[in-house]
Design an enzyme around this catalytic site. Structure first.
Site, PDB file in Angstrom:
ATOM      1  N   TYR A  19       0.968  -1.211  -0.402  1.00 57.59           N
ATOM      2  CA  TYR A  19       0.306   0.200  -0.513  1.00 57.59           C
ATOM      3  C   TYR A  19       0.609   0.849  -0.301  1.00 57.59           C
ATOM      4  CZ  TYR A  19      -3.452   3.965   1.314  1.00 57.59           C
ATOM      5  OH  TYR A  19      -3.383   4.550   1.531  1.00 57.59           O
ATOM      6  N   ARG A  60       2.050   9.033  12.394  1.00 61.37           N
ATOM      7  CA  ARG A  60       1.479  10.183  13.383  1.00 61.37           C
ATOM      8  C   ARG A  60      -0.215  10.135  12.852  1.00 61.37           C
ATOM      9  NH1 ARG A  60       2.891  15.058   9.598  1.00 61.37           N
ATOM     10  NH2 ARG A  60       1.172  14.090   8.734  1.00 61.37           N
ATOM     11  N   ARG A  83     -10.909   4.928   9.671  1.00 60.49           N
ATOM     12  CA  ARG A  83      -9.620   4.077   8.716  1.00 60.49           C
ATOM     13  C   ARG A  83      -8.502   3.743   9.749  1.00 60.49           C
ATOM     14  NH1 ARG A  83     -10.244   6.467   3.492  1.00 60.49           N
ATOM     15  NH2 ARG A  83      -7.934   6.726   3.207  1.00 60.49           N
ATOM     16  N   PHE A 126      15.291  20.062  -2.379  1.00 59.48           N
ATOM     17  CA  PHE A 126      13.855  18.848  -2.741  1.00 59.48           C
ATOM     18  C   PHE A 126      13.904  17.921  -1.567  1.00 59.48           C
ATOM     19  CE2 PHE A 126      10.819  16.229  -5.608  1.00 59.48           C
ATOM     20  CZ  PHE A 126       9.609  16.964  -4.941  1.00 59.48           C
TER      21      PHE A 126
END
Length: 479
Positions: A181, A228, A238, A298
């Site tokens: 997932y 978290r 969920r 980035f």
């Protein structure tokens, strides 16, 4: 206007306030976006980027011009895909074909989607998706191919989970399902970005030969977010924590949020954090393969934020009561450190790994495994950036030997006149105040000290040379 609680907080956390001021005042972007060269649709795309994620927007807009718009569009496209998948109000039969065909619609003029519920955060992006499509059709073919390929893979993966009744009912079951997932929603992003970095020449081609590295980059970020956000996800009904992990500690997932199960909840969160830590060293390995500073920034900033967040969550029961996150001051300090080089980023990881190790409890069933996982990361960092050099050890040993031979001398200082003491005290107060203001504004005293030390060393060497010359001349004269 800042909240009173924020003002009070930073009065007691001056270092964090200093970091915010430093970032706001002294940070210079590697590349600055030139809006004068952008079309109206491109400007609208960047406006949506600001709305969807301010943190990602800031680092994306500092990317090299060759990657600026492609990465912006890549993010918006995947955000649109995720907005469809994340909306529980859309029936699976409606959602599934939209997800599977999303990549095909990227070149269909005027395509948009208005099936999200009104309160969905990024609904407006999909309603006005035509601007994204307009700009997508203008970018380089190589980037278009990468983005379409990743969007197709991710859309199909999300559709598979959408139709999985068992997933919708009980959540993720096994650790393998959990990894899969996370790969679909984040690992694929790492793959797409890596391909674009290599295509632009800003990433080492070897990164494509080690897919486990960019996979770990994505999985580490996603797993930290899942850890978290456990309370927020639970409130939304969920479950992303795999049953294979939480069932070791409680019978029902909801039991983790009951106060009487605090110890079990902390042990379970340690189990989840242990699972995420397995990717940390490979994330640092990946960063070593980047060749351009804005690309490094980035990638490095989110990873530094992730390890700091993992540290925050470790042995912190508050995560089961509310959504927790690092403070703005801590985030600014992490951004300052993460926009320098790999060695500084490694020190950030080392600091938080050390903190996790320090909080690790022998009573935790995973105490030993967590210690080993922390040691693995520390060992990797030590292998590329040793913390102590041979010459440092020898110098320290020599200094300690010299100190052992020095005898204590009695204090012969006399009394100081009162007036002199008052003047001296005033001068000290003024000097300290000025230094504090300079420090708050980001003055680098460490650099000034290093320069002063260097100058004194050179002066000392010159004086020693002159003394030697004088002694030599004197000796010749005697002969």
């Amino acid at each position: 206007m800042p909240k009173a609680t924020d003002v009070l907080y930073y009065l007691f956390h001056v270092q964090e306030l200093r970091s915010i001021i430093q970032w706001k005042v002294w940070h210079n972007a590697v590349h600055e976006r030139d809006e004068s060269k952008e079309s109206e649709s491109a400007k609208i795309c960047f406006q949506y980027l600001d709305k969807t994620s301010r943190s990602f927007s800031a680092v994306i807009q500092e990317l090299h011009p060759d990657l600026l718009l492609p990465v912006c569009l890549f993010y918006l496209i995947l955000r649109g895909l995720d907005t469809v998948e994340d909306d529980t109000s859309i029936p699976a039969k409606t959602k599934e074909p939209v997800l599977r065909k999303f990549h095909e619609n990227l070149e269909v003029d005027g395509w948009h989607f208005d099936g999200n519920r009104p309160e969905e955060k990024d609904r407006d992006l999909l309603v006005n998706f035509r601007y994204v499509i307009e700009e997508f059709k203008k970018i380089k073919p190589a980037y278009k191919e990468i983005i379409k390929d990743i969007t197709e893979k991710m859309g199909n993966g999300m559709a598979d989970y959408c139709l999985d009744a068992e997933f919708n009912e009980v959540g993720v079951k096994t650790i393998d399902d959990y990894d899969l997932y996370c790969f679909y929603v984040a690992g694929l992003v790492g793959e797409g970005l890596t391909r674009m970095f290599v295509e632009s020449g800003f990433g080492n081609t070897a990164l494509l030969q080690r897919p486990e590295l960019h996979r770990s980059m994505g999985l580490f970020l996603q797993k930290v977010n899942i850890i978290r956000d456990v309370r927020e996800d639970f409130d939304d009904n969920r479950k992303f924590w795999p049953k294979e992990i939480w069932s070791r500690h409680v019978d029902n997932f909801g039991d983790l949020f009951k106060p009487e199960n605090k110890e079990k909840a902390l042990n379970c969160s340690s189990d989840m954090i242990l699972n995420a830590l397995e990717h940390a060293d490979e994330c640092l390995f990946y960063l070593a393969g980047l060749r351009e500073q804005s690309v490094f920034n980035f990638c490095a900033i989110p990873q530094s934020m992730a390890i700091a967040t993992l540290d925050l969550c470790f042995q912190n029961y508050a995560m089961f009561q509310r959504n927790i996150k690092i403070t703005k001051g801590e985030a600014c300090q992490l951004m300052i450190e993460s926009t320098q080089n790999l060695q500084v980023v490694c020190e950030v990881f080392r600091k938080h790994i050390h903190s996790i190790r320090k909080k690790n409890r022998p009573q935790d069933p995973n105490f030993l495994k967590i210690s080993i996982a922390c040691g693995k990361v520390e060992q990797f960092i030590e292998s590329i950036f040793p913390s102590q050099k041979v010459e440092d050890v020898l110098a320290k040993s020599k200094a300690e030997g010299a100190q052992a031979q020095v005898k204590a001398q009695p204090d012969d200082s006399g009394d100081t006149m009162v007036i002199f003491g008052a003047v001296a005290t005033m001068l000290v107060v003024i000097a300290v105040s000025m230094l504090f203001v300079a420090w708050m504004l980001g003055a680098r005293f460490d650099m000034a000290y290093a320069e002063l030390k260097k100058a004194l060393g050179e002066l000392s060497a010159q004086l020693s040379g002159r003394n030697l010359t004088s002694a030599t001349e004197s000796g010749h004269g005697e002969l």
